[in-house]
Design an enzyme around this catalytic site. Structure first.
Site, PDB file in Angstrom:
ATOM      1  N   TYR A   1       0.106  -4.198   3.275  1.00 15.23           N
ATOM      2  CA  TYR A   1      -1.051  -3.307   3.412  1.00 15.23           C
ATOM      3  C   TYR A   1      -2.010  -3.862   4.462  1.00 15.23           C
ATOM      4  O   TYR A   1      -2.436  -3.161   5.380  1.00 15.23           O
ATOM      5  CB  TYR A   1      -1.748  -3.144   2.056  1.00 15.23           C
ATOM      6  CG  TYR A   1      -3.013  -2.325   2.111  1.00 15.23           C
ATOM      7  CD1 TYR A   1      -2.970  -0.927   2.021  1.00 15.23           C
ATOM      8  CD2 TYR A   1      -4.257  -2.932   2.267  1.00 15.23           C
ATOM      9  CE1 TYR A   1      -4.135  -0.166   2.085  1.00 15.23           C
ATOM     10  CE2 TYR A   1      -5.424  -2.187   2.338  1.00 15.23           C
ATOM     11  CZ  TYR A   1      -5.367  -0.809   2.243  1.00 15.23           C
ATOM     12  OH  TYR A   1      -6.521  -0.055   2.319  1.00 15.23           O
TER      13      TYR A   1
HETATM   14  N1  LIG Z   1     -11.352   3.808  -1.912  1.00 21.46           N
HETATM   15  C1  LIG Z   1     -11.734   2.593  -1.528  1.00 21.46           C
HETATM   16  O1  LIG Z   1     -12.461   1.878  -2.255  1.00 21.46           O
HETATM   17  C2  LIG Z   1     -11.280   2.062  -0.182  1.00 21.46           C
HETATM   18  C3  LIG Z   1     -11.460   0.708   0.131  1.00 21.46           C
HETATM   19  C4  LIG Z   1     -11.037   0.243   1.366  1.00 21.46           C
HETATM   20  C5  LIG Z   1     -10.443   1.115   2.279  1.00 21.46           C
HETATM   21  N2  LIG Z   1     -10.280   2.418   1.944  1.00 21.46           N
HETATM   22  C6  LIG Z   1      -9.640   3.319   2.920  1.00 21.46           C
HETATM   23  O2  LIG Z   1     -10.400   4.524   2.986  1.00 21.46           O
HETATM   24  C7  LIG Z   1      -9.512   5.654   3.083  1.00 21.46           C
HETATM   25  C8  LIG Z   1      -9.787   6.625   1.930  1.00 21.46           C
HETATM   26  O3  LIG Z   1      -9.601   5.935   0.692  1.00 21.46           O
HETATM   27  P1  LIG Z   1      -9.122   6.697  -0.617  1.00 21.46           P
HETATM   28  O4  LIG Z   1      -9.173   5.700  -1.703  1.00 21.46           O
HETATM   29  O5  LIG Z   1      -9.837   7.981  -0.734  1.00 21.46           O
HETATM   30  O6  LIG Z   1      -7.576   7.007  -0.209  1.00 21.46           O
HETATM   31  P2  LIG Z   1      -6.368   7.400  -1.209  1.00 21.46           P
HETATM   32  O7  LIG Z   1      -6.882   8.289  -2.239  1.00 21.46           O
HETATM   33  O8  LIG Z   1      -5.669   6.146  -1.648  1.00 21.46           O
HETATM   34  O9  LIG Z   1      -5.313   8.089  -0.228  1.00 21.46           O
HETATM   35  C9  LIG Z   1      -5.661   9.146   0.627  1.00 21.46           C
HETATM   36  C10 LIG Z   1      -4.514  10.069   0.808  1.00 21.46           C
HETATM   37  O10 LIG Z   1      -3.419   9.476   1.518  1.00 21.46           O
HETATM   38  C11 LIG Z   1      -2.383  10.426   1.425  1.00 21.46           C
HETATM   39  N3  LIG Z   1      -1.030   9.905   1.648  1.00 21.46           N
HETATM   40  C12 LIG Z   1      -0.397   8.928   0.956  1.00 21.46           C
HETATM   41  N4  LIG Z   1       0.885   8.837   1.376  1.00 21.46           N
HETATM   42  C13 LIG Z   1       1.055   9.774   2.345  1.00 21.46           C
HETATM   43  C14 LIG Z   1       2.162  10.186   3.129  1.00 21.46           C
HETATM   44  N5  LIG Z   1       3.379   9.629   3.011  1.00 21.46           N
HETATM   45  N6  LIG Z   1       1.975  11.188   4.029  1.00 21.46           N
HETATM   46  C15 LIG Z   1       0.783  11.801   4.137  1.00 21.46           C
HETATM   47  N7  LIG Z   1      -0.305  11.469   3.410  1.00 21.46           N
HETATM   48  C16 LIG Z   1      -0.168  10.464   2.513  1.00 21.46           C
HETATM   49  C17 LIG Z   1      -2.479  10.984   0.003  1.00 21.46           C
HETATM   50  O11 LIG Z   1      -2.379  12.392   0.111  1.00 21.46           O
HETATM   51  P3  LIG Z   1      -1.484  13.335  -0.878  1.00 21.46           P
HETATM   52  O12 LIG Z   1      -1.115  12.506  -2.078  1.00 21.46           O
HETATM   53  O13 LIG Z   1      -2.412  14.449  -1.183  1.00 21.46           O
HETATM   54  O14 LIG Z   1      -0.345  13.717  -0.040  1.00 21.46           O
HETATM   55  C18 LIG Z   1      -3.884  10.600  -0.457  1.00 21.46           C
HETATM   56  O15 LIG Z   1      -4.635  11.691  -0.922  1.00 21.46           O
HETATM   57  C19 LIG Z   1      -8.099   5.103   3.072  1.00 21.46           C
HETATM   58  O16 LIG Z   1      -7.623   4.983   4.394  1.00 21.46           O
HETATM   59  C20 LIG Z   1      -8.246   3.735   2.438  1.00 21.46           C
HETATM   60  O17 LIG Z   1      -7.271   2.800   2.867  1.00 21.46           O
HETATM   61  C21 LIG Z   1     -10.683   2.918   0.740  1.00 21.46           C
END
Ligand SMILES: NC(=O)c1ccc[n+]([C@@H]2O[C@H](COP(=O)([O-])OP(=O)(O)OC[C@H]3O[C@@H](n4cnc5c(N)ncnc54)[C@H](OP(=O)(O)O)[C@@H]3O)[C@@H](O)[C@H]2O)c1
Length: 234
Positions: free
Chosen positions: A145
């Site tokens: 990751y």
């Molecule tokens: N949440 C946090 O605390 C946090 C912390 C650090 C960084 N981030 C970054 O911020 C961003 C948003 O975070 P989040 O937690 O909201 O993200 P998330 O819910 O983990 O993922 C976002 C989306 O990625 C899509 N995805 C996964 N595999 C895929 C594939 N094979 N093809 C196309 N789409 C795919 C999924 O869409 P579907 O399942 O709908 O297809 C999911 O809704 C991410 O880039 C994450 O790495 C978040």
């Protein structure tokens, strides 16, 4: 603002991406999100002002199919936000690295290369990569990751240089923004204790960061830290 200006958010059907999509729709933008499958709840509660494109970035064919369909729409983009993400630890198996490579790197790389034709050359225009605090820190249990997010952060430099001055390209590197449903109380406590500010800010801080990057005409090729002072804790 032109009604034709579209914000495209990959992986925008939940959590951070959906929050940003809804805020942009409220602000009057056209918004397109991608997801792999429609959500059941949309039958009862349709998304307001948000178009959905199905896209699976786990294969080259899936990425190319998405690019072709976006070409056919002739969308005029104001911003492209690479938000789709896979959070797998290194015990998940050999496939994990490949999955995260495709979603965090191959898809943004190919979509960015294609995106020149979707932006007005007169601007303003932005590409934003959602990376992660641990991309620069490393992580003993999330090696794949961290490596793929670090590579996504690196794409920022090359694309910012390639697309200047018409498209700005930046990253946002969040630490904890929101918990996942299954996170245990122990995990939550430990995660909270890692940042100097000690809060779970929720997704609006990402929306604020995206807006800052979009509205500032003098920032490109950078990574905006969004981590509650996590780098200050020893
Ligand atoms: N949440 C946090 O605390 C946090 C912390 C650090 C960084 N981030 C970054 O911020 C961003 C948003 O975070 P989040 O937690 O909201 O993200 P998330 O819910 O983990 O993922 C976002 C989306 O990625 C899509 N995805 C996964 N595999 C895929 C594939 N094979 N093809 C196309 N789409 C795919 C999924 O869409 P579907 O399942 O709908 O297809 C999911 O809704 C991410 O880039 C994450 O790495 C978040």
């Amino acid at each position: 603002m032109s009604i034709e200006q579209t914000i495209l958010i990959t992986g925008g059907a939940q959590r951070v991406g959906l929050h940003c999509a809804q805020r942009f729709a409220e602000a009057g933008y056209r918004v397109i999100i991608t997801c792999r499958a429609p959500r059941a709840e949309w039958e009862h509660t349709p998304l307001q002002g948000i178009e959905v494109m199905l896209a699976d970035f786990s294969t080259q064919a899936g990425i190319e199919s998405f690019i072709e369909r976006l070409d056919r729409r002739q969308a005029r983009l104001r911003a492209l936000i690479h938000n789709a993400s896979v959070w797998l630890d290194d015990s998940t198996g050999a496939d994990a690295f490949q999955q995260m490579f495709m979603v965090h790197l191959q898809a943004p790389y190919l979509i960015n290369l294609a995106s020149e034709r979707w932006f007005d050359q007169e601007g303003p225009a932005d590409i934003i990569h959602m990376t992660d605090f641990i991309a620069r820190q490393g992580s003993p249990r999330h090696i794949a990751y961290s490596a793929t997010k670090a590579a996504l952060e690196n794409l920022t430099l090359s694309f910012a240089s390639r697309f200047a001055p018409s498209v700005k390209v930046n990253s946002i590197a969040p630490a904890l923004i929101m918990f996942n449903e299954g996170d245990s109380p122990e995990y939550r406590k430990k995660a909270l204790s890692k940042s100097a500010l000690g809060i779970v800010p929720g997704p609006d801080v990402v929306f604020q960061a995206v807006n800052y990057l979009m509205n500032n005409p003098y920032v490109t090729g950078t990574t905006l830290d969004l981590n509650g002072g996590r780098h200050l804790k020893r």
